[in-house]
Scaffold this motif. Structure first.
Motif, mmCIF file in Angstrom:
data_model
loop_
_atom_site.group_PDB
_atom_site.id
_atom_site.type_symbol
_atom_site.label_atom_id
_atom_site.label_comp_id
_atom_site.label_asym_id
_atom_site.label_seq_id
_atom_site.Cartn_x
_atom_site.Cartn_y
_atom_site.Cartn_z
ATOM 1 N N ARG A 28 0.840 -1.213 0.000
ATOM 2 C CA ARG A 28 0.000 0.000 0.000
ATOM 3 C C ARG A 28 0.867 1.252 0.000
ATOM 4 N N GLY A 29 1.986 1.199 0.685
ATOM 5 C CA GLY A 29 2.902 2.330 0.681
ATOM 6 C C GLY A 29 3.479 2.584 -0.704
ATOM 7 N N LEU A 30 3.819 1.502 -1.417
ATOM 8 C CA LEU A 30 4.306 1.661 -2.785
ATOM 9 C C LEU A 30 3.242 2.286 -3.685
ATOM 10 N N ILE A 31 2.012 1.855 -3.524
ATOM 11 C CA ILE A 31 0.922 2.430 -4.311
ATOM 12 C C ILE A 31 0.754 3.904 -3.963
ATOM 13 N N PHE A 32 0.846 4.211 -2.689
ATOM 14 C CA PHE A 32 0.698 5.597 -2.227
ATOM 15 C C PHE A 32 1.791 6.492 -2.821
ATOM 16 N N VAL A 33 2.998 5.965 -2.961
ATOM 17 C CA VAL A 33 4.100 6.731 -3.534
ATOM 18 C C VAL A 33 3.984 6.792 -5.059
ATOM 19 N N ARG A 34 3.541 5.703 -5.667
ATOM 20 C CA ARG A 34 3.472 5.623 -7.124
ATOM 21 C C ARG A 34 2.412 6.532 -7.718
ATOM 22 N N LEU A 35 1.269 6.650 -7.089
ATOM 23 C CA LEU A 35 0.175 7.432 -7.655
ATOM 24 C C LEU A 35 0.506 8.902 -7.869
ATOM 25 N N ILE A 81 3.402 10.233 -8.330
ATOM 26 C CA ILE A 81 4.423 10.311 -9.375
ATOM 27 C C ILE A 81 3.778 10.167 -10.744
ATOM 28 N N LEU A 82 2.907 9.179 -10.892
ATOM 29 C CA LEU A 82 2.212 8.993 -12.169
ATOM 30 C C LEU A 82 1.298 10.170 -12.484
ATOM 31 N N ALA A 83 0.663 10.713 -11.475
ATOM 32 C CA ALA A 83 -0.227 11.851 -11.699
ATOM 33 C C ALA A 83 0.550 13.059 -12.228
ATOM 34 N N ASP A 132 -0.602 13.112 -18.377
ATOM 35 C CA ASP A 132 -1.674 14.075 -18.587
ATOM 36 C C ASP A 132 -2.901 13.573 -17.809
ATOM 37 N N PRO A 133 -3.739 14.457 -17.262
ATOM 38 C CA PRO A 133 -4.907 13.982 -16.503
ATOM 39 C C PRO A 133 -5.799 13.020 -17.294
ATOM 40 N N ARG A 134 -5.939 13.264 -18.592
ATOM 41 C CA ARG A 134 -6.759 12.369 -19.428
ATOM 42 C C ARG A 134 -6.118 10.980 -19.503
ATOM 43 N N ASP A 135 -4.792 10.931 -19.713
ATOM 44 C CA ASP A 135 -4.083 9.657 -19.790
ATOM 45 C C ASP A 135 -4.099 8.933 -18.444
ATOM 46 N N MET A 141 -5.595 5.158 -17.802
ATOM 47 C CA MET A 141 -4.852 4.090 -17.127
ATOM 48 C C MET A 141 -5.588 3.625 -15.867
ATOM 49 N N SER A 142 -6.272 4.540 -15.199
ATOM 50 C CA SER A 142 -7.048 4.157 -14.014
ATOM 51 C C SER A 142 -8.202 3.239 -14.394
#
Length: 139
Positions: free
Chosen positions: A29-36, A38-40, A44-47, A51-52
């Protein structure tokens, strides 16, 4: 006295196993919390939204097709070599089933969201699912 020692030993093993599971979940969960975030920032918000959508659908398909056979083999203390071929075959069959389900869902998903870019992204992710089903449980 021996039964009491076995009960205490089993109790300690259960506590230790639950502790490992807890810390594994906290770490993931910590990795997901850090990854999101960074990806955001990178996408681009649309991309990021596309992906979501794909990630949500793939996660749902993975959850409903999960067998748990690999986890059972890891926990089995006896000789597992005879079961590894069966485990690989089940993983491969599961990958084919997931691939077929996701191929069926491509057009309805693209139509529902009215987003043509979703189709090619979906197909790339489907290839990823298929090739990941070829992994060996032994590794």
């Amino acid at each position: 006295m021996t039964a009491t020692l076995k009960t205490v030993s089993l109790h300690n093993k259960v506590k230790q196993g639950l502790g490992w599971i807890f810390w594994e979940r906290v770490f993931l969960r910590g990795l997901i919390f850090v990854r999101l975030p960074i990806l955001a920032n990178l996408l681009d918000p649309r991309d990021f939204g596309l992906m979501s959508i794909i990630t949500t659908i793939f996660s749902f398909i993975d959850v409903i097709t999960r067998t748990g056979f690999d986890a059972a083999l890891i926990q089995k203390a006896d000789e597992v070599d005879t079961y590894l071929d069966v485990g690989w075959s089940l993983s491969f069959i599961k990958g084919i089933i997931q691939t077929l389900i996701l191929l069926i869902l491509v057009q309805p998903t693209v139509h529902f969201y009215q987003e043509p870019l979703l189709g090619p992204l979906f197909l790339v992710m489907i290839c990823s699912v298929f090739f990941s089903s070829l992994h060996s449980i032994r590794i």
